[in-house]
Scaffold this active site. Structure first.
Site, PDB file in Angstrom:
ATOM      1  N   LYS A  73       0.782  -1.240   0.000  1.00 55.20           N
ATOM      2  CA  LYS A  73       0.000   0.000   0.000  1.00 55.20           C
ATOM      3  C   LYS A  73       0.813   1.288   0.000  1.00 55.20           C
ATOM      4  O   LYS A  73       0.259   2.363   0.250  1.00 55.20           O
ATOM      5  CB  LYS A  73      -0.934  -0.002   1.202  1.00 55.20           C
ATOM      6  N   LYS A 118      -5.221  -0.830  -7.774  1.00 51.27           N
ATOM      7  CA  LYS A 118      -6.573  -0.745  -7.185  1.00 51.27           C
ATOM      8  C   LYS A 118      -7.630  -0.590  -8.283  1.00 51.27           C
ATOM      9  O   LYS A 118      -8.713  -1.168  -8.212  1.00 51.27           O
ATOM     10  CB  LYS A 118      -6.645   0.409  -6.177  1.00 51.27           C
ATOM     11  N   TYR A 157       0.676   1.637  -7.580  1.00 53.57           N
ATOM     12  CA  TYR A 157      -0.232   1.228  -6.510  1.00 53.57           C
ATOM     13  C   TYR A 157      -1.684   1.576  -6.883  1.00 53.57           C
ATOM     14  O   TYR A 157      -2.589   0.748  -6.801  1.00 53.57           O
ATOM     15  CB  TYR A 157       0.154   1.910  -5.191  1.00 53.57           C
ATOM     16  N   SER A 208      -9.371   1.992  -2.758  1.00 57.64           N
ATOM     17  CA  SER A 208      -8.772   3.230  -2.241  1.00 57.64           C
ATOM     18  C   SER A 208      -9.287   4.417  -3.031  1.00 57.64           C
ATOM     19  O   SER A 208      -9.582   4.307  -4.226  1.00 57.64           O
ATOM     20  CB  SER A 208      -7.257   3.125  -2.413  1.00 57.64           C
TER      21      SER A 208
HETATM   22  N1  UFG Z   1       2.618  14.341   4.206  1.00 56.15           N
HETATM   23  C1  UFG Z   1       3.583  15.243   4.608  1.00 56.15           C
HETATM   24  N2  UFG Z   1       4.695  14.762   5.221  1.00 56.15           N
HETATM   25  C2  UFG Z   1       4.901  13.436   5.448  1.00 56.15           C
HETATM   26  C3  UFG Z   1       3.890  12.511   5.036  1.00 56.15           C
HETATM   27  C4  UFG Z   1       2.780  13.011   4.404  1.00 56.15           C
HETATM   28  O1  UFG Z   1       3.458  16.452   4.411  1.00 56.15           O
HETATM   29  O2  UFG Z   1       5.950  13.065   6.004  1.00 56.15           O
HETATM   30  C5  UFG Z   1       1.428  14.859   3.546  1.00 56.15           C
HETATM   31  C6  UFG Z   1       1.276  14.345   2.119  1.00 56.15           C
HETATM   32  O3  UFG Z   1       2.018  15.148   1.236  1.00 56.15           O
HETATM   33  C7  UFG Z   1      -0.230  14.447   1.940  1.00 56.15           C
HETATM   34  C8  UFG Z   1      -0.797  14.180   3.338  1.00 56.15           C
HETATM   35  O4  UFG Z   1       0.288  14.395   4.230  1.00 56.15           O
HETATM   36  O5  UFG Z   1      -0.567  15.736   1.574  1.00 56.15           O
HETATM   37  C9  UFG Z   1      -1.274  12.751   3.511  1.00 56.15           C
HETATM   38  O6  UFG Z   1      -0.253  11.874   3.109  1.00 56.15           O
HETATM   39  P1  UFG Z   1      -0.273  10.306   3.422  1.00 56.15           P
HETATM   40  O7  UFG Z   1       1.005   9.750   2.874  1.00 56.15           O
HETATM   41  O8  UFG Z   1      -0.558  10.074   4.865  1.00 56.15           O
HETATM   42  O9  UFG Z   1      -1.533   9.800   2.632  1.00 56.15           O
HETATM   43  P2  UFG Z   1      -1.838   9.876   1.068  1.00 56.15           P
HETATM   44  O10 UFG Z   1      -3.049  10.741   0.950  1.00 56.15           O
HETATM   45  O11 UFG Z   1      -0.685  10.219   0.248  1.00 56.15           O
HETATM   46  O12 UFG Z   1      -2.084   8.353   0.780  1.00 56.15           O
HETATM   47  C10 UFG Z   1      -3.199   7.738   1.293  1.00 56.15           C
HETATM   48  C11 UFG Z   1      -2.930   6.262   1.523  1.00 56.15           C
HETATM   49  C12 UFG Z   1      -2.724   5.564   0.220  1.00 56.15           C
HETATM   50  C13 UFG Z   1      -3.852   5.910  -0.733  1.00 56.15           C
HETATM   51  C14 UFG Z   1      -3.957   7.402  -0.887  1.00 56.15           C
HETATM   52  C15 UFG Z   1      -5.054   7.822  -1.800  1.00 56.15           C
HETATM   53  O13 UFG Z   1      -1.803   6.095   2.338  1.00 56.15           O
HETATM   54  O14 UFG Z   1      -2.694   4.186   0.453  1.00 56.15           O
HETATM   55  O15 UFG Z   1      -4.218   7.953   0.382  1.00 56.15           O
HETATM   56  O16 UFG Z   1      -5.037   9.213  -1.982  1.00 56.15           O
HETATM   57  F1  UFG Z   1      -3.639   5.398  -1.941  1.00 56.15           F
END
Ligand code: UFG
Length: 337
Positions: free
Chosen positions: A84, A153, A149, A124
Site C-alpha cells: 500500500k 486498485k 499502486y 482506495s
Molecule cells: N505528508 C507530509 N509529510 C509526510 C507525510 C505526508 O506532508 O511526512 C502529507 C502528504 O504530502 C499528503 C498528506 O500528508 O498531503 C497525507 O499523506 P499520506 O502519505 O498520509 O496519505 P496519502 O493521501 O498520500 O495516501 C493515502 C494512503 C494511500 C492511498 C492514498 C489515496 O496512504 O494508500 O491515500 O489518496 F492510496
C-alpha cells in the site's frame, strides 16, 4: 458465521477482526507477518477475551488457501492482503503488480470452486486520481492512476467486477478507503509502519516521540486555504465498522462505497490538532511538494450513510489521541520507537 480475513494482522485487518467479533462473527485470520508482527494476534485476543483462529500463510499459496477454505468454510472473505505504499510502488512496480494483482487472481481462482456469500475488497480513493471536482462520489469518473499502486486498485476493481458477474450468488463490495489513521482505543493494536513511515500520522507520532528529528510538510504552496494538501482522515475503527456493515448489506450484488468522514483537513490542521489534543509540540519544516500528491480530495459519503447506515463515531482529535497513545505503547512495551 465465519469470515476469512486475508492480511488480517495488518492495520485495518486487525481492527476489523475485533469489530467482527463485537458483532457476533468469527474471524479467520490469514497473514504471514510480512507487514505485521505476531504480537498483533495475541493483542486481538486480549481485546476480544478469547482465542482467534489464525493461519500463518502466504496469500499466494493456493494449495494452503484452498485447504483453509475447505476446512473453515467461511461465508465471507475480506481481502486486505496487499501492498500500500505509493512511493514504493513507483520504485518497485513489479512487487505491486505481483502482490496486488497476481495474488488477487490466485485467490479468485481458489474461491471459484467454493460458494461464498460476500466478498469485500480494500480499494482506495486513489482510484479517482486527481479529481476534477470535490467531494468525490462513487460516480466521479476514474482518472489515470498516479502510481502503480493506484493502478493496481483500479485494475483490482475491474477484475472483481468481471469475475463476480459470473457468480451472482456472491455479494461484492469494494470499499474505497480515504486516509485511515488512529489506533484501537485500548492501545493494543494500531499501525506498524516498516522503516521510515510514508504516511503523515505515523510520521507525526514518531517525530513527537523523538524517533524522527523533524516532520517535513510536503508543499505549502498548493491552492488551498493554508497552502498544504487536503485529505479525508478516518479513524481506523470507523473504517473497520464499514466492513462489518458491508457483510450485513443485502442491497445489491455489486457495491462500491467511499469510506471517509466527508470533510477535508489540511496537513497543517492535522499537525495543529495533534499538538492541541496531546498537549505537545511537533518539530516541522516545509519542504518541496511530494511527487504524486493530489492537492485536495475528500469523500462524498452519502451513499454508505444511506445504504449501510454507517456513521463515523470518532473525531479527528480522538483519532490523533489514539495514534499518540499507540506510539507511546510501542515504545514502552515493544521497544519499537
Ligand atoms: N505528508 C507530509 N509529510 C509526510 C507525510 C505526508 O506532508 O511526512 C502529507 C502528504 O504530502 C499528503 C498528506 O500528508 O498531503 C497525507 O499523506 P499520506 O502519505 O498520509 O496519505 P496519502 O493521501 O498520500 O495516501 C493515502 C494512503 C494511500 C492511498 C492514498 C489515496 O496512504 O494508500 O491515500 O489518496 F492510496
Amino acid at each position: 458465521m465465519k469470515i476469512l480475513l486475508t492480511g488480517g494482522a495488518g492495520f485495518i485487518g486487525s481492527h476489523t477482526a475485533v469489530e467482527l467479533v463485537n458483532e457476533g462473527y468469527e474471524p479467520i485470520i490469514i497473514d504471514d507477518f510480512r507487514n505485521s508482527k505476531s504480537f498483533v494476534i495475541e493483542n486481538i485476543e486480549k481485546i476480544i477475551g478469547r482465542k482467534v483462529v489464525f493461519h500463518c500463510t502466504d496469500i499466494g499459496d493456493q494449495e494452503k488457501i484452498s485447504s483453509i477454505i475447505k476446512q473453515e468454510k467461511p461465508v465471507g472473505i475480506i481481502h486486505f492482503a496487499a501492498d500500500k505504499a505509493v512511493n514504493e510502488s513507483v520504485k518497485n512496480p513489479l512487487k505491486y503488480y505481483h502482490n496486488n494483482i497476481v495474488n488477487l487472481i490466485k485467490l479468485l481462482s481458489v474461491i471459484d470452486k467454493h460458494n461464498i456469500d460476500s466478498f469485500i475488497f480494500s480499494s482506495s480513493c486513489t482510484v479517482y486520481g486527481s479529481p476534477s471536482f470535490i467531494p468525490v462520489n462513487e460516480k466521479t469518473p476514474i482518472q489515470p492512476a498516479f502510481s502503480p499502486y493506484g493502478y493496481t486498485k483500479q485494475v483490482g476493481e475491474k477484475i472483481l467486477t468481471d469475475f463476480f458477474k459470473t457468480k451472482q450468488q456472491t455479494s461484492l463490495t469494494m470499499l474505497r478507503y480515504f486516509n485511515p489513521i488512529g489506533a484501537h482505543p485500548s492501545s493494543l493494536i494500531g499501525e506498524l509502519p516498516l522503516g521510515v513511515p510514508s504516511n503523515l500520522v505515523p510520521y507525526i507520532t514518531q517525530t513527537a516521540i523523538g524517533k524522527r528529528k523533524e516532520l517535513t510538510i510536503f508543499g505549502n504552496d498548493y491552492n488551498t486555504a493554508d497552502g498544504t494538501c487536503i485529505r479525508d482522515y478516518i479513524h481506523v475503527v470507523d473504517l473497520a465498522r464499514a466492513h462489518v456493515l458491508s457483510l450485513k448489506n443485502k442491497h445489491s450484488y455489486n457495491n462500491i462505497y467511499n469510506v471517509g468522514v466527508g470533510n477535508g483537513k489540511s496537513v497543517l490542521e492535522v499537525v495543529h490538532s495533534f499538538e492541541e489534543i496531546n498537549n505537545l509540540k511537533v518539530n516541522y519544516q516545509f519542504g518541496e511538494r511530494r511527487d504524486g500528491d493530489v492537492p485536495e480530495i475528500y469523500a462524498d459519503n452519502h451513499l454508505i450513510k444511506t445504504e449501510l447506515k454507517w456513521e463515523p463515531i470518532f473525531s479527528l482529535k480522538e483519532a490523533l489521541h489514539h495514534a499518540w497513545a499507540w506510539e507511546r505503547e510501542l515504545k514502552s512495551k515493544y521497544k519499537i520507537g
